[in-house]
Design a protein around this motif. Structure first.
Motif, PDB file in Angstrom:
ATOM      1  N   TRP A  34       5.511   6.707   6.568  1.00 55.55           N
ATOM      2  CA  TRP A  34       3.953   6.149   5.890  1.00 55.55           C
ATOM      3  C   TRP A  34       3.779   6.569   4.421  1.00 55.55           C
ATOM      4  N   GLN A  35       4.074   7.928   4.204  1.00 58.04           N
ATOM      5  CA  GLN A  35       4.062   8.714   2.984  1.00 58.04           C
ATOM      6  C   GLN A  35       5.135   7.772   2.055  1.00 58.04           C
ATOM      7  N   THR A  36       6.251   7.668   2.726  1.00 51.90           N
ATOM      8  CA  THR A  36       7.437   6.963   1.409  1.00 51.90           C
ATOM      9  C   THR A  36       6.906   5.696   1.347  1.00 51.90           C
ATOM     10  N   ALA A  37       6.314   4.906   2.278  1.00 57.51           N
ATOM     11  CA  ALA A  37       6.002   3.710   1.967  1.00 57.51           C
ATOM     12  C   ALA A  37       4.786   3.550   0.729  1.00 57.51           C
ATOM     13  N   ARG A  38       3.827   4.372   0.983  1.00 57.09           N
ATOM     14  CA  ARG A  38       2.696   4.619  -0.093  1.00 57.09           C
ATOM     15  C   ARG A  38       3.426   4.796  -1.517  1.00 57.09           C
ATOM     16  N   HIS A  39       4.262   5.722  -1.482  1.00 59.66           N
ATOM     17  CA  HIS A  39       5.114   5.907  -2.725  1.00 59.66           C
ATOM     18  C   HIS A  39       5.814   4.862  -3.186  1.00 59.66           C
ATOM     19  N   VAL A  40       6.330   4.148  -2.449  1.00 54.14           N
ATOM     20  CA  VAL A  40       7.178   2.711  -2.885  1.00 54.14           C
ATOM     21  C   VAL A  40       6.161   1.467  -3.346  1.00 54.14           C
ATOM     22  N   LEU A  41       4.881   1.722  -2.718  1.00 52.63           N
ATOM     23  CA  LEU A  41       3.928   0.694  -3.010  1.00 52.63           C
ATOM     24  C   LEU A  41       3.394   1.144  -4.694  1.00 52.63           C
ATOM     25  N   SER A 114      12.333  -2.679  -2.765  1.00 56.19           N
ATOM     26  CA  SER A 114      11.035  -2.910  -3.193  1.00 56.19           C
ATOM     27  C   SER A 114      10.879  -4.332  -3.479  1.00 56.19           C
ATOM     28  N   ASP A 115      11.943  -5.124  -3.668  1.00 51.78           N
ATOM     29  CA  ASP A 115      11.886  -6.550  -4.098  1.00 51.78           C
ATOM     30  C   ASP A 115      11.060  -7.225  -3.114  1.00 51.78           C
ATOM     31  N   ASN A 116      10.948  -6.714  -1.954  1.00 50.12           N
ATOM     32  CA  ASN A 116      10.201  -7.324  -0.638  1.00 50.12           C
ATOM     33  C   ASN A 116       8.614  -7.358  -1.048  1.00 50.12           C
ATOM     34  N   LEU A 117       8.151  -6.592  -1.846  1.00 54.73           N
ATOM     35  CA  LEU A 117       6.732  -6.399  -1.923  1.00 54.73           C
ATOM     36  C   LEU A 117       6.037  -7.454  -2.450  1.00 54.73           C
ATOM     37  N   GLY A 118       6.777  -8.465  -3.256  1.00 52.64           N
ATOM     38  CA  GLY A 118       6.481  -9.723  -3.774  1.00 52.64           C
ATOM     39  C   GLY A 118       5.917 -10.595  -2.800  1.00 52.64           C
ATOM     40  N   ALA A 119       6.598 -10.663  -1.714  1.00 54.20           N
ATOM     41  CA  ALA A 119       6.262 -11.513  -0.674  1.00 54.20           C
ATOM     42  C   ALA A 119       5.386 -10.788   0.052  1.00 54.20           C
ATOM     43  N   ILE A 120       5.265  -9.442   0.247  1.00 52.94           N
ATOM     44  CA  ILE A 120       4.325  -8.772   1.223  1.00 52.94           C
ATOM     45  C   ILE A 120       2.961  -8.751   0.695  1.00 52.94           C
ATOM     46  N   ARG A 142      -2.739  -0.465   6.015  1.00 46.77           N
ATOM     47  CA  ARG A 142      -1.735   0.194   7.209  1.00 46.77           C
ATOM     48  C   ARG A 142      -0.697  -1.146   7.592  1.00 46.77           C
ATOM     49  N   ASP A 143      -1.403  -2.244   7.843  1.00 44.91           N
ATOM     50  CA  ASP A 143      -0.468  -3.444   7.993  1.00 44.91           C
ATOM     51  C   ASP A 143       0.401  -3.521   6.861  1.00 44.91           C
ATOM     52  N   VAL A 144       0.090  -3.620   5.663  1.00 46.44           N
ATOM     53  CA  VAL A 144       0.870  -3.907   4.615  1.00 46.44           C
ATOM     54  C   VAL A 144       1.828  -2.974   4.492  1.00 46.44           C
ATOM     55  N   LEU A 145       1.549  -1.388   4.665  1.00 46.25           N
ATOM     56  CA  LEU A 145       2.526  -0.600   4.599  1.00 46.25           C
ATOM     57  C   LEU A 145       3.586  -0.617   5.647  1.00 46.25           C
ATOM     58  N   GLY A 146       3.153  -0.937   6.875  1.00 44.26           N
ATOM     59  CA  GLY A 146       3.911  -1.151   7.879  1.00 44.26           C
ATOM     60  C   GLY A 146       4.858  -2.286   7.754  1.00 44.26           C
ATOM     61  N   CYS A 147       4.600  -3.155   7.090  1.00 43.87           N
ATOM     62  CA  CYS A 147       5.560  -4.315   6.557  1.00 43.87           C
ATOM     63  C   CYS A 147       6.671  -3.860   5.622  1.00 43.87           C
ATOM     64  N   VAL A 148       6.060  -2.838   4.545  1.00 48.60           N
ATOM     65  CA  VAL A 148       6.986  -2.247   3.650  1.00 48.60           C
ATOM     66  C   VAL A 148       8.194  -1.469   4.343  1.00 48.60           C
ATOM     67  N   ILE A 149       7.689  -0.607   5.453  1.00 50.13           N
ATOM     68  CA  ILE A 149       8.656   0.414   6.188  1.00 50.13           C
ATOM     69  C   ILE A 149       9.866  -0.722   6.603  1.00 50.13           C
ATOM     70  N   LYS A 150       9.207  -1.462   7.216  1.00 45.87           N
ATOM     71  CA  LYS A 150      10.148  -2.639   8.189  1.00 45.87           C
ATOM     72  C   LYS A 150      11.037  -3.359   7.218  1.00 45.87           C
ATOM     73  N   ALA A 151      10.304  -3.921   6.077  1.00 45.44           N
ATOM     74  CA  ALA A 151      11.558  -4.454   5.096  1.00 45.44           C
ATOM     75  C   ALA A 151      12.651  -3.781   4.479  1.00 45.44           C
ATOM     76  N   HIS A 152      12.058  -2.434   4.308  1.00 47.31           N
ATOM     77  CA  HIS A 152      13.211  -1.322   3.761  1.00 47.31           C
ATOM     78  C   HIS A 152      14.044  -0.855   4.684  1.00 47.31           C
ATOM     79  N   MET A 185       5.678 -12.367  10.323  1.00 51.25           N
ATOM     80  CA  MET A 185       4.673 -11.573  11.261  1.00 51.25           C
ATOM     81  C   MET A 185       3.280 -11.533  10.568  1.00 51.25           C
ATOM     82  N   LEU A 186       3.139 -11.485   9.176  1.00 58.65           N
ATOM     83  CA  LEU A 186       2.193 -11.414   8.531  1.00 58.65           C
ATOM     84  C   LEU A 186       1.074 -13.154   8.572  1.00 58.65           C
TER      85      LEU A 186
END
Length: 202
Positions: A34-41, A114-120, A142-152, A185-186
């Motif tokens: 979760w912390q890594t996903a926040r840093h990525v965002l 992190s290229d996935n963040l455009g879509a997310i 948290r839903d958004v960050l969960g998607c970041v984790i899963k996409a990575h 999923m979103l």
């Protein structure tokens, strides 16, 4: 005797099933994830904001038809536009990647998960703005960050042993794969719809 062509659809490839079920069923549990996903965002949004200083980048942003807007459309950070989620995903992804400073993953195949963040971000914002307008439940960060984790995870694991560049394909195929998986999923697609969407990537 050879059989005549059948219209029966074969079973889904196991890799598609594994990815869809992972996205639908896995719940990240470690604080490090979760912390890594926040840093990525935060890092990705920082890259996007810096890109707005470049006229060549800004020139690509906004509606395809000048002045067009979409009620409850997805917003592009740092701008005042409201777009359909497809164009917003392009714009946000363009901004994040413009200076090539966003995260890099080196394996058998390199890439920028992190290229996935455009879509997310585009789909989550579009979905929430429309849900809010109709009184439906909203996604959380948290839903958004969960998607970041899963996409990575999807892009990273696929890159460990698969080099698309070696067979003449651009590594952004992995972005399409991971983005489609989490955006399905979103959007609330069923398992079968998610499998069909993911199959289109290949």
């Amino acid at each position: 005797m050879m059989s005549i062509n059948s219209n029966a659809r074969p079973d889904w490839d196991q890799v598609l099933v594994d990815i869809v079920d992972y996205v639908r069923d896995f719940q990240p549990a470690t604080e490090l994830a979760w912390q890594t996903a926040r840093h990525v965002l935060i890092d990705s949004l920082g890259c996007a904001m810096e890109a707005l200083d470049y006229p060549a980048c800004r020139k690509l942003l906004g509606p395809l038809v000048p002045g067009a807007t979409l009620a409850n459309g997805a917003r592009v950070p740092g701008t005042d536009v409201q777009l359909d989620p497809v164009k917003a995903a392009f714009d946000i992804g363009t901004m994040i990647r413009w200076l090539d400073f966003n995260d890099t993953w080196l394996a058998a195949e390199w890439g920028h998960p992190s290229d996935n963040l455009g879509a997310i971000l585009a789909v989550a914002d579009w979905r929430n703005r429309n849900a809010d307008a109709t009184g439906q439940p909203l996604l959380t960060m948290r839903d958004v960050l969960g998607c970041v984790i899963k996409a990575h995870e999807i892009q990273g694991v696929m890159a460990l042993k698969n080099s698309f560049n070696q067979v003449g394909l651009d590594h952004v195929a992995l972005v399409k794969l991971a983005s489609t998986a989490v955006v399905s999923m979103l959007l609330g697609l069923s398992r079968e719809q998610s499998l069909a969407a993911l199959s289109q990537v290949f």
